[in-house]
Scaffold this motif. Structure first.
Motif, PDB file in Angstrom:
ATOM      1  N   ARG A  60       0.977  -1.121  -0.216  1.00 36.14           N
ATOM      2  CA  ARG A  60      -0.076  -0.019   0.236  1.00 36.14           C
ATOM      3  C   ARG A  60       0.823   1.298   0.200  1.00 36.14           C
ATOM      4  NH1 ARG A  60      -6.010   2.208   2.952  1.00 36.14           N
ATOM      5  NH2 ARG A  60      -6.378   0.971   0.973  1.00 36.14           N
ATOM      6  N   THR A  76       0.369   6.248  -1.060  1.00 36.39           N
ATOM      7  CA  THR A  76      -0.376   6.964  -1.092  1.00 36.39           C
ATOM      8  C   THR A  76       1.070   7.377  -2.361  1.00 36.39           C
ATOM      9  OG1 THR A  76      -0.486   7.513   1.201  1.00 36.39           O
ATOM     10  CG2 THR A  76      -1.059   8.971  -0.194  1.00 36.39           C
ATOM     11  N   PRO A 134       0.641  10.714  -5.173  1.00 36.02           N
ATOM     12  CA  PRO A 134       0.830  12.248  -4.413  1.00 36.02           C
ATOM     13  C   PRO A 134       0.038  13.216  -5.481  1.00 36.02           C
ATOM     14  CG  PRO A 134       2.970  11.542  -5.897  1.00 36.02           C
ATOM     15  CD  PRO A 134       1.903  10.381  -4.782  1.00 36.02           C
ATOM     16  N   PRO A 140      -4.718  10.403  -6.603  1.00 38.12           N
ATOM     17  CA  PRO A 140      -4.170  10.774  -5.509  1.00 38.12           C
ATOM     18  C   PRO A 140      -4.541   9.767  -4.565  1.00 38.12           C
ATOM     19  CG  PRO A 140      -4.824  13.063  -6.671  1.00 38.12           C
ATOM     20  CD  PRO A 140      -5.541  11.810  -7.550  1.00 38.12           C
ATOM     21  N   GLY A 141      -4.326   9.477  -3.712  1.00 42.21           N
ATOM     22  CA  GLY A 141      -4.640   9.609  -2.272  1.00 42.21           C
ATOM     23  C   GLY A 141      -3.838   7.668  -2.446  1.00 42.21           C
ATOM     24  N   PRO A 142      -4.632   6.627  -1.597  1.00 42.82           N
ATOM     25  CA  PRO A 142      -3.637   5.485  -1.307  1.00 42.82           C
ATOM     26  C   PRO A 142      -4.605   4.663  -1.907  1.00 42.82           C
ATOM     27  CG  PRO A 142      -5.159   6.006   0.676  1.00 42.82           C
ATOM     28  CD  PRO A 142      -5.686   7.750  -0.657  1.00 42.82           C
ATOM     29  N   ASP A 178      -3.486   0.389  -3.348  1.00 39.59           N
ATOM     30  CA  ASP A 178      -3.616  -1.259  -2.914  1.00 39.59           C
ATOM     31  C   ASP A 178      -2.642  -1.572  -3.818  1.00 39.59           C
ATOM     32  OD1 ASP A 178      -4.185  -0.974   0.019  1.00 39.59           O
ATOM     33  OD2 ASP A 178      -6.586  -1.346  -1.099  1.00 39.59           O
ATOM     34  N   GLN A 198      -8.116   0.823  -6.044  1.00 38.23           N
ATOM     35  CA  GLN A 198      -8.279   2.069  -5.454  1.00 38.23           C
ATOM     36  C   GLN A 198      -9.698   2.242  -5.046  1.00 38.23           C
ATOM     37  OE1 GLN A 198      -7.020   5.509  -7.359  1.00 38.23           O
ATOM     38  NE2 GLN A 198      -5.605   5.785  -5.959  1.00 38.23           N
TER      39      GLN A 198
END
Length: 261
Positions: free
Chosen positions: A14, A16, A18, A64-66, A68, A89
């Motif tokens: 996992r 992030t 940007p 953008p964001g987490p 997997d 996501q």
């Protein structure tokens, strides 16, 4: 956030994604490809054979964001290893990669790759400017120079262009992930035929490595040339060739692109 720091995080399951690496509402496809390749590398370990080819399907925009990441070895033979990497996501698949890796083997056959064309030097070429609010945000991280062909959004009658590429900040790791990121900085070869900006994205992307970038001498500018094979109904097929700065053919790239204009 710097490129090396981003894809180093891709070794885990996992990470992030940007802000600041956008291409419209999606994360820049070259960065997506680099993330998937780096995750594959971490999954296989240091003794993995060289990457020979990969195919990516851009299923949905990676935002953008987490995100997997999951890698699966489909088969590990004596010479060839096949791997699948999936990025999700919010539980939904956004990108998939199929990678084919293979150790070298003895063969009596040798067919050289395409010879590097002779262009004017990078310092004599037009550098694509980064224009705040008009250029894709990822462009500020790259040094791209047009050596010939038609300028993007110039209303040209013919597609295609060629030029040089490198990261704007030197010192990046030279490997398949880094080269893939550079290759995808270039827009679709048909964009010179438009007279004003319009959204465009890759649907699928296959890249074949003729050389392992890790085994090459450090490259300053890579040469890139794109040729559009066909375009109709908003979809286009294009092929590109990449050479190092000594004229050695290093990679062949092929994409199906979508242009909304």
């Amino acid at each position: 956030m710097k490129f090396d720091s981003i894809i180093d995080a891709a070794a885990g399951n996992r990470m992030t994604v940007p802000e600041g690496w956008g291409q419209g509402r999606a994360t820049f496809g070259g960065l997506v490809g680099a993330i998937l390749i780096r995750h594959m590398d971490a999954h296989l370990g240091a003794d993995a054979p060289p990457l020979r080819s990969f195919t990516i399907s851009f299923v949905a925009p990676m935002v953008p964001g987490p995100v997997d990441l999951e890698a699966t070895t489909l088969r590990a033979g004596k010479s060839v290893t096949q791997v699948q990497v999936m990025a999700r996501q919010e539980g939904q698949v956004v990108d998939t990669l199929l990678g084919s890796l293979g150790h070298g083997r003895e063969s009596s056959i040798r067919v050289p790759g395409p010879e590097a064309p002779r262009w004017k030097a990078p310092q004599d070429c037009f550098k694509l400017p980064y224009m705040e609010g008009r250029s894709p945000t990822f462009l500020r991280f790259f040094d791209m120079r047009i050596a010939g062909g038609n300028m993007i959004f110039s209303g040209a009658k013919e597609p295609d262009f060629h030029g040089y590429m490198r990261f704007d900040e030197p010192g990046q790791t030279q490997d398949a992930a880094t080269l893939a990121c550079l290759v995808d900085t270039w827009p679709a070869g048909v964009l010179p035929m438009l007279s004003k900006p319009a959204p465009a994205s890759s649907l699928t992307w296959t890249m074949e490595l003729l050389e392992d970038p890790r085994e090459l001498e450090p490259v300053d500018f890579w040469q890139y040339q794109v040729i559009t094979d066909s375009f109709a109904d908003g979809y286009g097929q294009c092929q590109a060739t990449v050479w190092d700065d000594r004229g050695r053919p290093v990679a062949l790239s092929r994409q199906t692109v979508v242009v909304f204009g």
